[in-house]
Design a protein around this motif. Structure first.
Motif, PDB file in Angstrom:
ATOM      1  N   PHE A 256       1.956   2.707   3.447  1.00  0.00           N
ATOM      2  CA  PHE A 256       1.808   4.148   3.602  1.00  0.00           C
ATOM      3  C   PHE A 256       0.979   4.704   2.459  1.00  0.00           C
ATOM      4  N   LEU A 257       0.250   5.746   2.766  1.00  0.00           N
ATOM      5  CA  LEU A 257      -0.644   6.395   1.806  1.00  0.00           C
ATOM      6  C   LEU A 257       0.038   7.640   1.271  1.00  0.00           C
ATOM      7  N   THR A 258       0.092   7.758  -0.033  1.00  0.00           N
ATOM      8  CA  THR A 258       0.668   8.927  -0.684  1.00  0.00           C
ATOM      9  C   THR A 258      -0.079   9.151  -1.989  1.00  0.00           C
ATOM     10  N   ARG A 259       0.348  10.133  -2.750  1.00  0.00           N
ATOM     11  CA  ARG A 259      -0.286  10.396  -4.038  1.00  0.00           C
ATOM     12  C   ARG A 259       0.643   9.950  -5.154  1.00  0.00           C
ATOM     13  N   SER A 260       0.065   9.379  -6.215  1.00  0.00           N
ATOM     14  CA  SER A 260       0.855   8.861  -7.313  1.00  0.00           C
ATOM     15  C   SER A 260      -0.003   8.759  -8.568  1.00  0.00           C
ATOM     16  N   THR A 261       0.667   8.546  -9.690  1.00  0.00           N
ATOM     17  CA  THR A 261      -0.038   8.307 -10.947  1.00  0.00           C
ATOM     18  C   THR A 261      -0.129   6.821 -11.259  1.00  0.00           C
ATOM     19  N   LEU A 262       0.469   5.965 -10.422  1.00  0.00           N
ATOM     20  CA  LEU A 262       0.385   4.521 -10.636  1.00  0.00           C
ATOM     21  C   LEU A 262      -1.049   4.035 -10.478  1.00  0.00           C
ATOM     22  N   THR A 263      -1.377   2.987 -11.212  1.00  0.00           N
ATOM     23  CA  THR A 263      -2.706   2.402 -11.115  1.00  0.00           C
ATOM     24  C   THR A 263      -2.586   0.937 -10.697  1.00  0.00           C
ATOM     25  N   SER A 264      -3.642   0.414 -10.139  1.00  0.00           N
ATOM     26  CA  SER A 264      -3.671  -0.970  -9.721  1.00  0.00           C
ATOM     27  C   SER A 264      -5.106  -1.452  -9.692  1.00  0.00           C
ATOM     28  N   GLU A 265      -5.287  -2.719 -10.021  1.00  0.00           N
ATOM     29  CA  GLU A 265      -6.620  -3.327  -9.962  1.00  0.00           C
ATOM     30  C   GLU A 265      -6.986  -3.702  -8.527  1.00  0.00           C
ATOM     31  N   ARG A 266      -5.962  -3.951  -7.697  1.00  0.00           N
ATOM     32  CA  ARG A 266      -6.212  -4.336  -6.303  1.00  0.00           C
ATOM     33  C   ARG A 266      -6.461  -3.092  -5.454  1.00  0.00           C
ATOM     34  N   THR A 267      -7.294  -3.259  -4.435  1.00  0.00           N
ATOM     35  CA  THR A 267      -7.612  -2.158  -3.530  1.00  0.00           C
ATOM     36  C   THR A 267      -7.455  -2.629  -2.092  1.00  0.00           C
ATOM     37  N   VAL A 268      -7.376  -1.664  -1.190  1.00  0.00           N
ATOM     38  CA  VAL A 268      -7.259  -1.965   0.230  1.00  0.00           C
ATOM     39  C   VAL A 268      -8.048  -0.903   1.001  1.00  0.00           C
ATOM     40  N   ALA A 269      -8.670  -1.328   2.091  1.00  0.00           N
ATOM     41  CA  ALA A 269      -9.379  -0.384   2.959  1.00  0.00           C
ATOM     42  C   ALA A 269      -8.352   0.247   3.894  1.00  0.00           C
ATOM     43  N   TRP A 270      -8.322   1.557   3.933  1.00  0.00           N
ATOM     44  CA  TRP A 270      -7.357   2.294   4.752  1.00  0.00           C
ATOM     45  C   TRP A 270      -7.986   2.665   6.083  1.00  0.00           C
ATOM     46  N   ALA A 271      -7.200   3.182   7.012  1.00  0.00           N
ATOM     47  CA  ALA A 271      -7.667   3.506   8.359  1.00  0.00           C
ATOM     48  C   ALA A 271      -8.754   4.584   8.366  1.00  0.00           C
ATOM     49  N   ASP A 272      -8.805   5.419   7.349  1.00  0.00           N
ATOM     50  CA  ASP A 272      -9.820   6.471   7.309  1.00  0.00           C
ATOM     51  C   ASP A 272     -11.169   5.963   6.801  1.00  0.00           C
ATOM     52  N   GLY A 273     -11.264   4.660   6.483  1.00  0.00           N
ATOM     53  CA  GLY A 273     -12.514   4.070   6.031  1.00  0.00           C
ATOM     54  C   GLY A 273     -12.697   4.069   4.524  1.00  0.00           C
ATOM     55  N   ARG A 274     -11.821   4.715   3.797  1.00  0.00           N
ATOM     56  CA  ARG A 274     -11.914   4.750   2.336  1.00  0.00           C
ATOM     57  C   ARG A 274     -11.132   3.597   1.729  1.00  0.00           C
ATOM     58  N   THR A 275     -11.451   3.288   0.490  1.00  0.00           N
ATOM     59  CA  THR A 275     -10.756   2.242  -0.249  1.00  0.00           C
ATOM     60  C   THR A 275      -9.851   2.894  -1.283  1.00  0.00           C
ATOM     61  N   TYR A 276      -8.574   2.473  -1.304  1.00  0.00           N
ATOM     62  CA  TYR A 276      -7.582   3.034  -2.214  1.00  0.00           C
ATOM     63  C   TYR A 276      -6.932   1.906  -3.017  1.00  0.00           C
ATOM     64  N   PRO A 277      -6.432   2.230  -4.212  1.00  0.00           N
ATOM     65  CA  PRO A 277      -5.650   1.236  -4.951  1.00  0.00           C
ATOM     66  C   PRO A 277      -4.357   0.946  -4.180  1.00  0.00           C
ATOM     67  N   VAL A 278      -3.892  -0.290  -4.222  1.00  0.00           N
ATOM     68  CA  VAL A 278      -2.684  -0.669  -3.496  1.00  0.00           C
ATOM     69  C   VAL A 278      -1.638  -1.183  -4.487  1.00  0.00           C
ATOM     70  N   VAL A 279      -0.392  -0.719  -4.294  1.00  0.00           N
ATOM     71  CA  VAL A 279       0.738  -1.161  -5.104  1.00  0.00           C
ATOM     72  C   VAL A 279       1.714  -1.842  -4.159  1.00  0.00           C
ATOM     73  N   ASP A 280       2.006  -3.123  -4.420  1.00  0.00           N
ATOM     74  CA  ASP A 280       2.953  -3.857  -3.589  1.00  0.00           C
ATOM     75  C   ASP A 280       4.369  -3.594  -4.085  1.00  0.00           C
ATOM     76  N   VAL A 281       5.262  -3.246  -3.148  1.00  0.00           N
ATOM     77  CA  VAL A 281       6.662  -3.000  -3.475  1.00  0.00           C
ATOM     78  C   VAL A 281       7.529  -4.011  -2.746  1.00  0.00           C
ATOM     79  N   GLU A 282       8.700  -4.294  -3.294  1.00  0.00           N
ATOM     80  CA  GLU A 282       9.592  -5.266  -2.681  1.00  0.00           C
ATOM     81  C   GLU A 282      10.390  -4.673  -1.531  1.00  0.00           C
TER      82      GLU A 282
END
Length: 84
Positions: A23-49
């Motif tokens: 899910f896409l939301t707003r946060s202050t967390l940072t990540s080196e990994r990115t993922v392409a989202w359904a809107d065509g943009r690339t966002y940082p991704v944070v994996d959670v357990e």
């Protein structure tokens, strides 16, 4: 707010690896990994357990605890409340 002291607040994708849900939301967390989202943009991704999709409380698979036994054990250990 004072300028220059707060972390950047931006869109971030949180991905639940166990359930395969993201899910896409707003946060202050940072990540080196990115993922392409359904809107065509690339966002940082944070994996959670665990997220609301895989957490037993939200999925309905939570175990019911023996609360009566816990209360009785507490009363045996510390005594019952006295009447007024």
């Amino acid at each position: 707010m004072r300028k220059g002291i707060h972390p950047e607040y931006r869109p971030v994708v949180f991905r639940d690896r166990t359930a395969g849900h993201a899910f896409l939301t707003r946060s202050t967390l940072t990540s080196e990994r990115t993922v392409a989202w359904a809107d065509g943009r690339t966002y940082p991704v944070v994996d959670v357990e665990i997220s609301d999709v895989s957490h037993p409380f939200y999925t309905g698979t939570a175990r019911v605890l023996d609360t009566a036994g816990r209360v009785e054990r507490f009363e045996r250990r510390y005594g019952k409340r006295g009447g007024a």
